[in-house]
Design an enzyme around this catalytic site. Sequence first.
Site, mmCIF file in Angstrom:
data_model
loop_
_atom_site.group_PDB
_atom_site.id
_atom_site.type_symbol
_atom_site.label_atom_id
_atom_site.label_comp_id
_atom_site.label_asym_id
_atom_site.label_seq_id
_atom_site.Cartn_x
_atom_site.Cartn_y
_atom_site.Cartn_z
ATOM 1 C CG HIS A 1 7.664 88.053 29.214
ATOM 2 N ND1 HIS A 1 8.493 87.654 28.153
ATOM 3 C CD2 HIS A 1 8.620 89.198 29.929
ATOM 4 C CE1 HIS A 1 9.774 88.203 28.397
ATOM 5 N NE2 HIS A 1 9.801 89.034 29.137
HETATM 6 P P1 TYD Z 1 12.330 84.728 26.060
HETATM 7 O O1 TYD Z 1 11.641 85.172 27.247
HETATM 8 O O2 TYD Z 1 11.573 83.951 24.981
HETATM 9 O O3 TYD Z 1 12.825 86.030 25.283
HETATM 10 P P2 TYD Z 1 12.241 87.455 25.098
HETATM 11 O O4 TYD Z 1 11.820 88.043 26.487
HETATM 12 O O5 TYD Z 1 13.131 88.220 24.147
HETATM 13 O O6 TYD Z 1 10.923 87.040 24.402
HETATM 14 O O7 TYD Z 1 13.535 83.891 26.134
HETATM 15 C C1 TYD Z 1 14.300 83.080 25.303
HETATM 16 C C2 TYD Z 1 15.048 81.697 25.893
HETATM 17 O O8 TYD Z 1 16.254 82.456 26.429
HETATM 18 C C3 TYD Z 1 14.015 81.047 26.944
HETATM 19 O O9 TYD Z 1 14.471 79.704 26.786
HETATM 20 C C4 TYD Z 1 14.622 81.595 28.306
HETATM 21 C C5 TYD Z 1 16.101 82.012 28.059
HETATM 22 N N1 TYD Z 1 16.428 82.990 28.847
HETATM 23 C C6 TYD Z 1 17.812 82.469 29.810
HETATM 24 O O10 TYD Z 1 18.247 81.508 29.878
HETATM 25 N N2 TYD Z 1 18.121 83.655 30.398
HETATM 26 C C7 TYD Z 1 17.879 84.913 30.399
HETATM 27 O O11 TYD Z 1 18.222 86.017 31.195
HETATM 28 C C8 TYD Z 1 16.520 85.337 29.454
HETATM 29 C C9 TYD Z 1 16.231 86.708 29.632
HETATM 30 C C10 TYD Z 1 16.445 84.275 28.656
#
Ligand code: TYD
Length: 143
Positions: A55
């Site tokens: 992303h």
């Molecule tokens: P995700 O975006 O998939 O993590 P990465 O960037 O490591 O691929 O996020 C995983 C889950 O955590 C998703 O449901 C969103 C949640 N999340 C939060 O609640 N707060 C946060 O600050 C972050 C970064 C993620």
Amino acid sequence: MRTQIIENCAYYDHPVIADDRGSLIALEGGNILPFELARAYFIFGTSPEAQRGFHAHKVLHQWVVAVAGSCVLMVDNGRERKDVELNSPKIGLYAAPMIWKEMRDFSGDCVLLVLASAKYDEAEYIRNYDDFMDRVRAAANRP
Ligand code: TYD
């Protein structure tokens, strides 16, 4: 010292305060970090096959540190992309908004700390690469 990786993305050597008891690194918003700090999160317990990220952010600034272990971070600004190995708490990777990131090759002991300029807001994520590229092209065509 700042080392540019691609435009809008660079890594920095952290100032280390070391003495015979060990080392300390302090990261202050608006000083070491080129933004005010609103949120910290960290990723750990990753399997070697795990891939994360995939992303970009519309407005979020981030500072990424492998405080333990290592991983590979791919950064892409829509014009060029590079792999960077993060393997030291002494190094911080700064990503401005609109950098597509993918993480892989986590060591078993990896703890990846992310310092961010705003609270979590799913609405400012871009999770589709084609959408990301559309936005990069639109910004490039803007007068
Ligand atoms: P995700 O975006 O998939 O993590 P990465 O960037 O490591 O691929 O996020 C995983 C889950 O955590 C998703 O449901 C969103 C949640 N999340 C939060 O609640 N707060 C946060 O600050 C972050 C970064 C993620």
